[in-house]
Design an enzyme around this catalytic site. Sequence first.
Site, PDB file in Angstrom:
ATOM      1  N   SER A   1       0.769  -1.156  -0.172  1.00  0.00           N
ATOM      2  CA  SER A   1       0.008  -0.227   0.522  1.00  0.00           C
ATOM      3  C   SER A   1       1.295   1.189   0.177  1.00  0.00           C
ATOM      4  O   SER A   1       1.795   1.225  -0.595  1.00  0.00           O
ATOM      5  CB  SER A   1      -1.005  -0.086   1.596  1.00  0.00           C
ATOM      6  OG  SER A   1      -1.989   1.209   1.377  1.00  0.00           O
TER       7      SER A   1
ATOM      8  N   HIS B   1      -8.101  -5.083  -1.804  1.00  0.00           N
ATOM      9  CA  HIS B   1      -6.783  -3.881  -1.321  1.00  0.00           C
ATOM     10  C   HIS B   1      -6.911  -4.640   0.275  1.00  0.00           C
ATOM     11  O   HIS B   1      -7.558  -4.030   1.224  1.00  0.00           O
ATOM     12  CB  HIS B   1      -6.858  -2.301  -1.808  1.00  0.00           C
ATOM     13  CG  HIS B   1      -6.055  -1.399  -1.152  1.00  0.00           C
ATOM     14  ND1 HIS B   1      -4.831  -1.228  -2.041  1.00  0.00           N
ATOM     15  CD2 HIS B   1      -5.710  -1.003  -0.065  1.00  0.00           C
ATOM     16  CE1 HIS B   1      -4.100  -0.674  -1.190  1.00  0.00           C
ATOM     17  NE2 HIS B   1      -4.163   0.026  -0.088  1.00  0.00           N
TER      18      HIS B   1
ATOM     19  N   ASP C   1      -8.971  -3.039  -6.463  1.00  0.00           N
ATOM     20  CA  ASP C   1      -8.878  -2.464  -5.778  1.00  0.00           C
ATOM     21  C   ASP C   1      -8.618  -1.147  -6.314  1.00  0.00           C
ATOM     22  O   ASP C   1      -8.407  -1.405  -7.756  1.00  0.00           O
ATOM     23  CB  ASP C   1      -7.517  -2.799  -4.824  1.00  0.00           C
ATOM     24  CG  ASP C   1      -6.672  -2.251  -4.849  1.00  0.00           C
ATOM     25  OD1 ASP C   1      -6.806  -1.031  -3.891  1.00  0.00           O
ATOM     26  OD2 ASP C   1      -5.000  -2.021  -4.123  1.00  0.00           O
TER      27      ASP C   1
END
Length: 403
Positions: free
Chosen positions: A189, A373, A343
């Site tokens: 991330s 995600h 995502d």
Amino acid sequence: MELLLAIFLAVFTGIVAIAFYYEHPKAEIPHGISERQKLYVLHYIMNFGFGLAAFLEKVGIISEVHLLRVIMETVPPLKDPHLLIKDSSFERVKVRIYHPKTSNNSQRRGILYFHGGVGRFGSIQAYERTCRYFCRNTNSVVVSVGYRLAPEYPFPTQFEDCLTAAVHFLRTAQDHGVDPSRVVICGDSSGGTLTAAVAQALVNRRDLPKLRAQILIYPFLQCVDLDLPSYQQNDKIPILLKERALVLGLKYINKDLNAIQELFKGCHVSEDLRLKYQKWVSPDFIPHEFKTRGYKPSQRYLPLKEMCEQAETMFDPVFSPLLAEDSVVAQLPETFILTCEFDVLRDDGLLYKKRLEDHGIKVTWCHLQEGFHGAVFLALLGIFGFRSGTKGLEKIVNFLRLM
């Protein structure tokens, strides 16, 4: 006693109701995700956490960001008899170093891990399971970097700490039993964003060993186009809903939250920058198979001068590594990129993959067809784990074993 219990339950119920009033976005979980009910439950829990944090900050009990940090560290793992773990520091940066206990006469691979959390949450403790997993399963020395967090330490402190840790580790690798030519940096991330930015910052360093590879796990890489196919298709899919992603990102760099809709429309990008970046950021570069779930070309809006001036930081390659110059991208190390079908950041990874490959950089790409995600981080959290995340971890381990 019964009266006190009744009062407590009434207060708690009120807090729950207020929490959901502040934070309860609707979710759309497609049938392409096999463990849909579990994801619904996770979404419910996350909404409660965000809502409760917002409410408690509003009434002055605890700040939102501090409560969310505490929640991420709630269940620490048990001791691991197979690893040697110690806390240390690389200059000013806190780190935790993981060594396998197994004997090894040769120097090992080194993995420097930058955790996720949008520069505001996450910690060494929250990512303890992840770093232990990589240490055990790849026989590597793993260094987890505890970079300082916003808002106490404003952006780009997070990048500066990660770069400091990387430079120190490359210089002292042998002191930790690591082959300096086998150092890999990795992050998920926003940690993937930091990984990409650090790799770019190191390409012209002639005083250091070259990185062996970089691993980017569903990274955020650009803010030029926030209406790419993945943003349209996955805007309501947990755990990173489209609006939540932008809100967290703006809080990270301390920007005005009232401009969200204009950012989605692209009003923050001047015509000059639009022309410059369209060769790197365009839905035309997203393969057709990623548009079949639905995509409507974005309407063009005129840039707003005030927004363009405020958005300057957002185009810095430290924040948006996809916008680095070709001369930098062409020197990057071998790369592993993990993307998830469900995502909003999926297309950032696809665009970076294309840029790297266009410059002859070797890219190993893992696409989790059922992934969303955060799936890789959740994979080691027991009942919150998803099969897609486990698959992602296995693919990363297989890649690392070749380094």
